[in-house]
Design a protein around this motif. Structure first.
Motif, PDB file in Angstrom:
ATOM      1  N   SER A   1     -35.227  -2.831 -52.540  1.00  0.00           N
ATOM      2  CA  SER A   1     -34.339  -2.644 -53.682  1.00  0.00           C
ATOM      3  C   SER A   1     -32.945  -2.169 -53.280  1.00  0.00           C
ATOM      4  N   ARG A   2     -32.755  -1.733 -52.037  1.00  0.00           N
ATOM      5  CA  ARG A   2     -31.468  -1.184 -51.636  1.00  0.00           C
ATOM      6  C   ARG A   2     -30.796  -1.997 -50.551  1.00  0.00           C
ATOM      7  N   LYS A   3     -31.033  -3.277 -50.496  1.00  0.00           N
ATOM      8  CA  LYS A   3     -30.372  -4.110 -49.491  1.00  0.00           C
ATOM      9  C   LYS A   3     -28.870  -4.129 -49.746  1.00  0.00           C
ATOM     10  N   SER A   4     -28.126  -3.976 -48.698  1.00  0.00           N
ATOM     11  CA  SER A   4     -26.676  -3.978 -48.807  1.00  0.00           C
ATOM     12  C   SER A   4     -26.150  -5.365 -48.459  1.00  0.00           C
ATOM     13  N   THR A   5     -25.141  -5.793 -49.179  1.00  0.00           N
ATOM     14  CA  THR A   5     -24.531  -7.086 -48.870  1.00  0.00           C
ATOM     15  C   THR A   5     -23.383  -6.917 -47.881  1.00  0.00           C
ATOM     16  N   GLU A   6     -23.009  -5.671 -47.635  1.00  0.00           N
ATOM     17  CA  GLU A   6     -21.893  -5.395 -46.733  1.00  0.00           C
ATOM     18  C   GLU A   6     -22.425  -4.855 -45.413  1.00  0.00           C
ATOM     19  N   SER A   7     -21.944  -5.412 -44.321  1.00  0.00           N
ATOM     20  CA  SER A   7     -22.346  -4.952 -43.008  1.00  0.00           C
ATOM     21  C   SER A   7     -21.327  -3.934 -42.509  1.00  0.00           C
ATOM     22  N   VAL A   8     -21.809  -2.732 -42.216  1.00  0.00           N
ATOM     23  CA  VAL A   8     -20.938  -1.662 -41.742  1.00  0.00           C
ATOM     24  C   VAL A   8     -21.371  -1.293 -40.339  1.00  0.00           C
ATOM     25  N   ARG A   9     -20.443  -1.373 -39.418  1.00  0.00           N
ATOM     26  CA  ARG A   9     -20.726  -1.021 -38.031  1.00  0.00           C
ATOM     27  C   ARG A   9     -20.558   0.482 -37.866  1.00  0.00           C
ATOM     28  N   THR A  10     -21.538   1.125 -37.273  1.00  0.00           N
ATOM     29  CA  THR A  10     -21.462   2.565 -37.060  1.00  0.00           C
ATOM     30  C   THR A  10     -21.443   2.852 -35.569  1.00  0.00           C
ATOM     31  N   GLY A  11     -20.996   4.032 -35.221  1.00  0.00           N
ATOM     32  CA  GLY A  11     -20.986   4.445 -33.828  1.00  0.00           C
ATOM     33  C   GLY A  11     -19.823   3.851 -33.059  1.00  0.00           C
ATOM     34  N   ARG A  12     -19.839   4.080 -31.756  1.00  0.00           N
ATOM     35  CA  ARG A  12     -18.794   3.567 -30.883  1.00  0.00           C
ATOM     36  C   ARG A  12     -19.434   2.925 -29.675  1.00  0.00           C
ATOM     37  N   ASP A  13     -18.691   2.019 -29.061  1.00  0.00           N
ATOM     38  CA  ASP A  13     -19.168   1.397 -27.830  1.00  0.00           C
ATOM     39  C   ASP A  13     -19.067   2.395 -26.688  1.00  0.00           C
ATOM     40  N   ILE A  14     -19.989   2.287 -25.761  1.00  0.00           N
ATOM     41  CA  ILE A  14     -19.921   3.108 -24.567  1.00  0.00           C
ATOM     42  C   ILE A  14     -18.861   2.494 -23.667  1.00  0.00           C
ATOM     43  N   PRO A  15     -17.893   3.298 -23.212  1.00  0.00           N
ATOM     44  CA  PRO A  15     -16.814   2.743 -22.385  1.00  0.00           C
ATOM     45  C   PRO A  15     -17.363   2.093 -21.112  1.00  0.00           C
ATOM     46  N   CYS A  16     -16.768   0.947 -20.733  1.00  0.00           N
ATOM     47  CA  CYS A  16     -17.213   0.314 -19.498  1.00  0.00           C
ATOM     48  C   CYS A  16     -16.840   1.240 -18.344  1.00  0.00           C
ATOM     49  N   GLY A  17     -17.668   1.262 -17.362  1.00  0.00           N
ATOM     50  CA  GLY A  17     -17.462   2.154 -16.231  1.00  0.00           C
ATOM     51  C   GLY A  17     -18.080   3.528 -16.439  1.00  0.00           C
ATOM     52  N   PHE A  18     -18.698   3.765 -17.605  1.00  0.00           N
ATOM     53  CA  PHE A  18     -19.330   5.045 -17.881  1.00  0.00           C
ATOM     54  C   PHE A  18     -20.520   5.239 -16.956  1.00  0.00           C
ATOM     55  N   GLN A  19     -20.592   6.376 -16.319  1.00  0.00           N
ATOM     56  CA  GLN A  19     -21.711   6.707 -15.451  1.00  0.00           C
ATOM     57  C   GLN A  19     -22.391   7.946 -16.003  1.00  0.00           C
ATOM     58  N   LEU A  20     -23.671   7.856 -16.316  1.00  0.00           N
ATOM     59  CA  LEU A  20     -24.440   8.974 -16.823  1.00  0.00           C
ATOM     60  C   LEU A  20     -24.889   9.837 -15.655  1.00  0.00           C
ATOM     61  N   ASP A  21     -24.448  11.074 -15.641  1.00  0.00           N
ATOM     62  CA  ASP A  21     -24.865  12.019 -14.599  1.00  0.00           C
ATOM     63  C   ASP A  21     -25.623  13.137 -15.274  1.00  0.00           C
ATOM     64  N   LEU A  22     -26.958  13.072 -15.222  1.00  0.00           N
ATOM     65  CA  LEU A  22     -27.788  14.053 -15.915  1.00  0.00           C
ATOM     66  C   LEU A  22     -27.776  15.411 -15.223  1.00  0.00           C
ATOM     67  N   THR A  23     -27.225  15.484 -14.022  1.00  0.00           N
ATOM     68  CA  THR A  23     -27.192  16.758 -13.318  1.00  0.00           C
ATOM     69  C   THR A  23     -25.829  17.422 -13.408  1.00  0.00           C
TER      70      THR A  23
END
Length: 73
Positions: A46-68
């Motif tokens: 019953s709540r389908k939206s006809t409009e597509s909304v993009r949320t969030g942001r792209d992760i920048p290219c070259g991003f390196q995840l360093d968990l330490t």
């Protein structure tokens, strides 16, 4: 100077665990994460939206995840 309280460390550990899970599942872009979560998020008919909304942001290219990063040995 900002001092972390004990509960902030717990929140940071939660975030680090989520990032580690994403990395282990090879979810390296926002699109990968969205595609993985899409089947899990049921949209009521019953709540389908006809409009597509993009949320969030792209992760920048070259991003390196360093968990330490910021950890003391």
């Amino acid at each position: 100077m900002y001092h972390f309280r004990a509960n902030n460390k717990r929140r940071l550990n939660y975030i680090v665990a989520i990032l580690r899970n994403w990395e282990n599942e090879s979810l390296l872009t926002v699109a990968d994460i969205d595609a993985k979560q899409a089947p899990q998020q049921a949209v009521p008919m019953s709540r389908k939206s006809t409009e597509s909304v993009r949320t969030g942001r792209d992760i920048p290219c070259g991003f390196q995840l360093d968990l330490t990063a910021g950890e003391e040995e």
